[in-house]
Structures are given as structure tokens and as C-alpha cells.
Design a protein around this motif. Structure first.
Motif, PDB file in Angstrom:
ATOM      1  N   GLY A   1      -4.373 -13.876  36.841  1.00 14.92           N
ATOM      2  CA  GLY A   1      -3.518 -12.805  37.329  1.00 14.92           C
ATOM      3  C   GLY A   1      -2.058 -13.189  37.419  1.00 14.92           C
ATOM      4  O   GLY A   1      -1.286 -12.591  38.165  1.00 14.92           O
ATOM      5  N   LEU A   2      -1.660 -14.216  36.643  1.00 22.16           N
ATOM      6  CA  LEU A   2      -0.272 -14.682  36.690  1.00 22.16           C
ATOM      7  C   LEU A   2       0.376 -14.550  35.315  1.00 22.16           C
ATOM      8  O   LEU A   2      -0.298 -14.536  34.293  1.00 22.16           O
TER       9      LEU A   2
ATOM     10  N   ALA B   1       3.731 -18.898  36.804  1.00 19.01           N
ATOM     11  CA  ALA B   1       3.123 -20.226  36.812  1.00 19.01           C
ATOM     12  C   ALA B   1       4.201 -21.311  36.820  1.00 19.01           C
ATOM     13  O   ALA B   1       4.060 -22.332  37.498  1.00 19.01           O
ATOM     14  N   GLY B   2       5.286 -21.081  36.080  1.00 15.07           N
ATOM     15  CA  GLY B   2       6.372 -22.042  36.056  1.00 15.07           C
ATOM     16  C   GLY B   2       7.014 -22.202  37.418  1.00 15.07           C
ATOM     17  O   GLY B   2       7.366 -23.315  37.825  1.00 15.07           O
ATOM     18  N   VAL B   3       7.167 -21.113  38.137  1.00 16.26           N
ATOM     19  CA  VAL B   3       7.720 -21.187  39.490  1.00 16.26           C
ATOM     20  C   VAL B   3       6.805 -22.007  40.391  1.00 16.26           C
ATOM     21  O   VAL B   3       7.267 -22.888  41.136  1.00 16.26           O
TER      22      VAL B   3
ATOM     23  N   LEU C   1       5.395 -13.049  43.719  1.00 17.74           N
ATOM     24  CA  LEU C   1       4.617 -14.191  44.205  1.00 17.74           C
ATOM     25  C   LEU C   1       4.442 -14.139  45.720  1.00 17.74           C
ATOM     26  O   LEU C   1       3.428 -14.577  46.255  1.00 17.74           O
ATOM     27  N   GLU C   2       5.457 -13.576  46.403  1.00 15.99           N
ATOM     28  CA  GLU C   2       5.350 -13.450  47.851  1.00 15.99           C
ATOM     29  C   GLU C   2       4.275 -12.421  48.222  1.00 15.99           C
ATOM     30  O   GLU C   2       3.471 -12.644  49.118  1.00 15.99           O
ATOM     31  N   SER C   3       4.262 -11.304  47.497  1.00 14.86           N
ATOM     32  CA  SER C   3       3.277 -10.267  47.810  1.00 14.86           C
ATOM     33  C   SER C   3       1.868 -10.715  47.424  1.00 14.86           C
ATOM     34  O   SER C   3       0.888 -10.185  47.938  1.00 14.86           O
ATOM     35  N   LEU C   4       1.765 -11.688  46.534  1.00 13.43           N
ATOM     36  CA  LEU C   4       0.454 -12.277  46.223  1.00 13.43           C
ATOM     37  C   LEU C   4       0.059 -13.331  47.263  1.00 13.43           C
ATOM     38  O   LEU C   4      -1.050 -13.877  47.211  1.00 13.43           O
ATOM     39  N   GLY C   5       0.989 -13.649  48.153  1.00 12.83           N
ATOM     40  CA  GLY C   5       0.697 -14.637  49.185  1.00 12.83           C
ATOM     41  C   GLY C   5       0.761 -16.073  48.709  1.00 12.83           C
ATOM     42  O   GLY C   5       0.217 -16.967  49.342  1.00 12.83           O
ATOM     43  N   LEU C   6       1.442 -16.313  47.572  1.00 15.68           N
ATOM     44  CA  LEU C   6       1.466 -17.657  46.994  1.00 15.68           C
ATOM     45  C   LEU C   6       2.744 -18.413  47.330  1.00 15.68           C
ATOM     46  O   LEU C   6       2.771 -19.638  47.280  1.00 15.68           O
ATOM     47  N   VAL C   7       3.814 -17.692  47.648  1.00 18.70           N
ATOM     48  CA  VAL C   7       5.107 -18.297  47.928  1.00 18.70           C
ATOM     49  C   VAL C   7       5.650 -17.677  49.214  1.00 18.70           C
ATOM     50  O   VAL C   7       5.436 -16.491  49.477  1.00 18.70           O
ATOM     51  N   ALA C   8       6.337 -18.488  50.012  1.00 21.12           N
ATOM     52  CA  ALA C   8       6.934 -17.998  51.257  1.00 21.12           C
ATOM     53  C   ALA C   8       8.434 -18.222  51.238  1.00 21.12           C
ATOM     54  O   ALA C   8       8.908 -19.284  50.834  1.00 21.12           O
ATOM     55  N   ARG C   9       9.187 -17.189  51.664  1.00 22.54           N
ATOM     56  CA  ARG C   9      10.633 -17.312  51.847  1.00 22.54           C
ATOM     57  C   ARG C   9      10.922 -17.606  53.314  1.00 22.54           C
ATOM     58  O   ARG C   9      10.339 -16.986  54.198  1.00 22.54           O
ATOM     59  N   SER C  10      11.850 -18.531  53.550  1.00 25.79           N
ATOM     60  CA  SER C  10      12.379 -18.660  54.905  1.00 25.79           C
ATOM     61  C   SER C  10      13.869 -18.961  54.782  1.00 25.79           C
ATOM     62  O   SER C  10      14.298 -19.594  53.818  1.00 25.79           O
ATOM     63  N   ARG C  11      14.642 -18.491  55.781  1.00 20.05           N
ATOM     64  CA  ARG C  11      16.083 -18.705  55.691  1.00 20.05           C
ATOM     65  C   ARG C  11      16.426 -20.181  55.876  1.00 20.05           C
ATOM     66  O   ARG C  11      15.847 -20.858  56.721  1.00 20.05           O
TER      67      ARG C  11
ATOM     68  N   LEU D   1       5.550 -23.199  48.591  1.00 21.11           N
ATOM     69  CA  LEU D   1       4.194 -22.729  48.327  1.00 21.11           C
ATOM     70  C   LEU D   1       3.458 -22.535  49.639  1.00 21.11           C
ATOM     71  O   LEU D   1       3.626 -23.316  50.575  1.00 21.11           O
ATOM     72  N   THR D   2       2.652 -21.501  49.692  1.00 13.91           N
ATOM     73  CA  THR D   2       1.692 -21.383  50.789  1.00 13.91           C
ATOM     74  C   THR D   2       0.459 -22.222  50.452  1.00 13.91           C
ATOM     75  O   THR D   2       0.374 -22.806  49.370  1.00 13.91           O
ATOM     76  N   ASP D   3      -0.499 -22.280  51.369  1.00 11.94           N
ATOM     77  CA  ASP D   3      -1.748 -22.982  51.043  1.00 11.94           C
ATOM     78  C   ASP D   3      -2.413 -22.346  49.838  1.00 11.94           C
ATOM     79  O   ASP D   3      -2.883 -23.033  48.930  1.00 11.94           O
ATOM     80  N   ALA D   4      -2.434 -21.003  49.836  1.00 12.26           N
ATOM     81  CA  ALA D   4      -3.014 -20.309  48.676  1.00 12.26           C
ATOM     82  C   ALA D   4      -2.235 -20.635  47.413  1.00 12.26           C
ATOM     83  O   ALA D   4      -2.816 -20.762  46.327  1.00 12.26           O
ATOM     84  N   GLY D   5      -0.919 -20.779  47.551  1.00 11.76           N
ATOM     85  CA  GLY D   5      -0.099 -21.124  46.399  1.00 11.76           C
ATOM     86  C   GLY D   5      -0.443 -22.494  45.839  1.00 11.76           C
ATOM     87  O   GLY D   5      -0.453 -22.689  44.623  1.00 11.76           O
ATOM     88  N   ARG D   6      -0.729 -23.443  46.738  1.00 10.61           N
ATOM     89  CA  ARG D   6      -1.120 -24.773  46.262  1.00 10.61           C
ATOM     90  C   ARG D   6      -2.461 -24.720  45.526  1.00 10.61           C
ATOM     91  O   ARG D   6      -2.643 -25.370  44.490  1.00 10.61           O
ATOM     92  N   ASP D   7      -3.386 -23.926  46.073  1.00  6.80           N
ATOM     93  CA  ASP D   7      -4.664 -23.773  45.373  1.00  6.80           C
ATOM     94  C   ASP D   7      -4.453 -23.184  43.980  1.00  6.80           C
ATOM     95  O   ASP D   7      -5.042 -23.639  42.996  1.00  6.80           O
ATOM     96  N   ARG D   8      -3.593 -22.158  43.915  1.00  2.26           N
ATOM     97  CA  ARG D   8      -3.382 -21.507  42.629  1.00  2.26           C
ATOM     98  C   ARG D   8      -2.689 -22.441  41.645  1.00  2.26           C
ATOM     99  O   ARG D   8      -2.967 -22.423  40.456  1.00  2.26           O
ATOM    100  N   LEU D   9      -1.814 -23.288  42.177  1.00  2.00           N
ATOM    101  CA  LEU D   9      -1.159 -24.273  41.311  1.00  2.00           C
ATOM    102  C   LEU D   9      -2.190 -25.232  40.710  1.00  2.00           C
ATOM    103  O   LEU D   9      -2.096 -25.601  39.532  1.00  2.00           O
ATOM    104  N   ALA D  10      -3.181 -25.587  41.496  1.00  2.00           N
ATOM    105  CA  ALA D  10      -4.248 -26.443  40.958  1.00  2.00           C
ATOM    106  C   ALA D  10      -4.981 -25.714  39.833  1.00  2.00           C
ATOM    107  O   ALA D  10      -5.326 -26.316  38.809  1.00  2.00           O
ATOM    108  N   ASP D  11      -5.211 -24.417  40.019  1.00  2.00           N
ATOM    109  CA  ASP D  11      -5.841 -23.628  38.953  1.00  2.00           C
ATOM    110  C   ASP D  11      -4.982 -23.649  37.694  1.00  2.00           C
ATOM    111  O   ASP D  11      -5.488 -23.804  36.582  1.00  2.00           O
ATOM    112  N   VAL D  12      -3.666 -23.465  37.885  1.00  2.00           N
ATOM    113  CA  VAL D  12      -2.754 -23.451  36.745  1.00  2.00           C
ATOM    114  C   VAL D  12      -2.827 -24.781  35.991  1.00  2.00           C
ATOM    115  O   VAL D  12      -2.845 -24.817  34.758  1.00  2.00           O
TER     116      VAL D  12
END
Lengths: 160, 160
Positions: free
Chosen positions: B38-39, B44-46, B79-89, B101-112
Motif C-alpha cells: 500500500g505504499l 518507501a524512500g521517506v 504517511l501521517e494519516s497511515l500512522g507511519l510517520v509522526a510530526r512534532s514541532r 517513524l512511529t512503531d508501525a512505521g518501523r515495522d513497515r520499514l522492515a517490510d520495505v
DNA sequence: TATTGTTATACTCTATAACTATA
DNA sequence: TATAGTTATAGAGTATAACAATA
């Protein structure tokens, strides 16, 4: 184990990335070159195929280049108005055209080949002649094993 | 003369064409793979860059990927709405974001990464381990000599 | 005054599908 | 009925430039 020791057995996947990166770079440099002739890479590809296969139809050409028939119309229109390609009706099937290079088209094709050789030299300047030959052999083997045709080339464009 | 005899001294320029053709093929296969997650390849590069460099800003990221700042907005939005990346000021400069990366983002990176390895294996299946290593070395040398960055990759897209 | 992120707009490229003329 | 070429239209992807908030 065939690994020579300097490469870990579980090296991350990089060949695909490098191929894609270098391929985009090569395409961009070729685009720079043919732009100086006033051509797009697609137009240059048409000249190359017509140089080897005079008389093909627009449909044949579209299939060989991996693009849609309808896109071929403007592509040939452009080359025709530049005086590089000539359309004539096929004697056996009056629906289709016979496409051929004009004399000017043959001259321009020679220019394109010079550009391609110059691009090649610029790309591989850092390699020895033996390294170049080995690389060529590996890439050919890859392309053959993946069933990639000699002409069809969906990705030969600028990309910046 | 270093040529071994099987390759003419004036062999036509083919390495550039093969690189471009194989690069487009590799990118298309990688696109197929990450699509199954779904990417897009860009997303995936991000994930890949954020895995190595947490806390970068959108501007940094855009520069590393070779795309424009304004395009990064929708890319991170997705990516934020997918819950894979988080923005903070950023604490030090409240204009910019820290991207992580969120935890889910790290998992998805492993998939990538798994996808990338599978793509790599598919591409190089016809080569021996030694040929693979030699090819990797040549491509690395080429990329380095041409000044291509490890991240920046203007051409990593689908192309059909 | 310069910079980060944002938005709106316009542009380029492409595929899709409908149309004509021939077969 | 099928096929070669053509045209019009719509869609995806992109850059450009103007904007708000912060430095």
C-alpha cells in the motif's frame, strides 16, 4: 561460500537501487545530449529503429517502443515536420503507413549515435577497458535473463 | 590493447542504454513490491531515510530525495494519516517539524526492506555470487565517480 | 529580511475511448 | 467484424509562485 570475505553474506539489497539510480542518470545525460540536437529521447529512439527497420508501420513502432498507438501520431508528426521521417501509404494495406528516414533523418541518426557514444564515454570514464567489458557482459546477461527486448524501453526519458 | 578479442574496439554504446533499461525495470519491480504494502516508492524512500536519520525536517528530506519542498507536504500527510510517520514541532526552531517513524512505521520499514531484498534476488537470479559481487563493485564505482548520492534518487518511480 | 511549511494554480505527460477509412 | 491511424478528453504527476508563521 563464494564470498571473498570483503562482502558480508547478508549485504543489503543495493544492486537494484544502483541500477535504478544509474539508469536515471544515464537517461538524463542522454536527454541532455539529444536536446542539443533539438530532439527528445523518444524521437531519437524512433530514428534508431527506423535506421534498422525501414518501412515499419506506426503500430509496429509503437509496440517496439512500448508506447500506445495514439501517442505515435504526434511523435511522427513532429519528426515529419522536421523533415527527418517520411510517411508513405503501404501498397499492400492502404490503412497503414510505411515509415522511413529521409536523407536528413539518416544524418541526424548519425548525430544521435555520436551523442550516445559520448554519453557512454562520460558514464564509464572511471572504468578500465576490462571493467567496461565485464560490466557490459553482466548487464547483457541480466537483460536477457529478464526477457528485456533490445528496443522496448519504457524508461528512456529525462526525469530531470 | 586490453580488449580480449571477443569485443570489437568500436563496439556501439550500449552500457548507458542497458543501465537505463535495467534501471527502469528494477524500479518497476520495486514499485510492484511496495504497492503490495500500500505504499509508493517515494513513500518507501521517506521511510528509509527516516529510519537512518530520525528528526530531520521536511526541507532536509526534500533535499535528500531530490524533490521540491511543496511536494513533501502531501507526501508526509499521507504517511501521517497511515500512522507511519509522526510530526512534532522542533524545540529549537518552531517553524520546522521533527519527523520520526512511529512503531508501525518501523515495522513497515522492515517490510520495505524485505521487499527490496526479494526484488534484488529476482533481478540477479541469473548471476553467480561472484558475478553479483563484481557487478555491485562496478556499479558502486560508477555511482561514486559520477557523484551520485546514496539517497538522492530522482528516477525511482514506476514507469509502467 | 530570510526561511519553513503550506496552498493554489498551471503545466506536462499520458492513457482512454470514440471516430474514419480501409480490410 | 477487425485493424491502422486519428482526435478529444480526462487524469495523474509535477513545478511555480504566492502566502502565513517564525526566525
Amino acid at each position: 561460500m563464494v564470498y571473498g570475505g570483503c562482502v558480508p553474506a547478508h549485504r543489503p539489497a543495493r544492486i537494484g537501487f544502483l541500477l535504478s539510480q544509474l539508469g536515471a542518470h544515464a537517461a538524463a545525460r542522454f536527454d541532455d545530449g539529444v536536446s542539443s540536437l533539438g530532439l527528445t529521447p523518444q524521437q531519437a529512439g524512433v530514428l534508431r529503429i527506423l535506421g534498422r527497420s525501414p518501412g515499419v508501420s506506426q503500430r509496429d513502432l509503437a509496440e517496439r517502443l512500448g508506447i500506445v498507438q495514439s501517442r505515435m501520431v504526434a511523435l511522427i508528426d513532429g519528426l515529419e515536420s522536421l523533415g527527418l521521417v517520411a510517411r508513405s501509404r503501404s501498397a499492400t494495406d492502404r490503412r497503414s503507413y510505411r515509415l522511413e528516414l529521409t536523407d536528413a533523418g539518416r544524418d541526424r541518426l548519425a548525430d544521435v549515435r555520436r551523442i550516445a557514444e559520448r554519453t557512454e564515454a562520460g558514464l564509464t570514464a572511471a572504468l578500465t577497458a576490462k571493467q567496461r567489458d565485464d560490466l557490459y557482459g553482466s548487464l547483457r546477461m541480466l537483460a536477457t535473463s529478464l526477457g528485456l527486448d533490445e528496443d522496448v524501453h519504457i524508461g528512456f526519458r529525462a526525469d530531470g
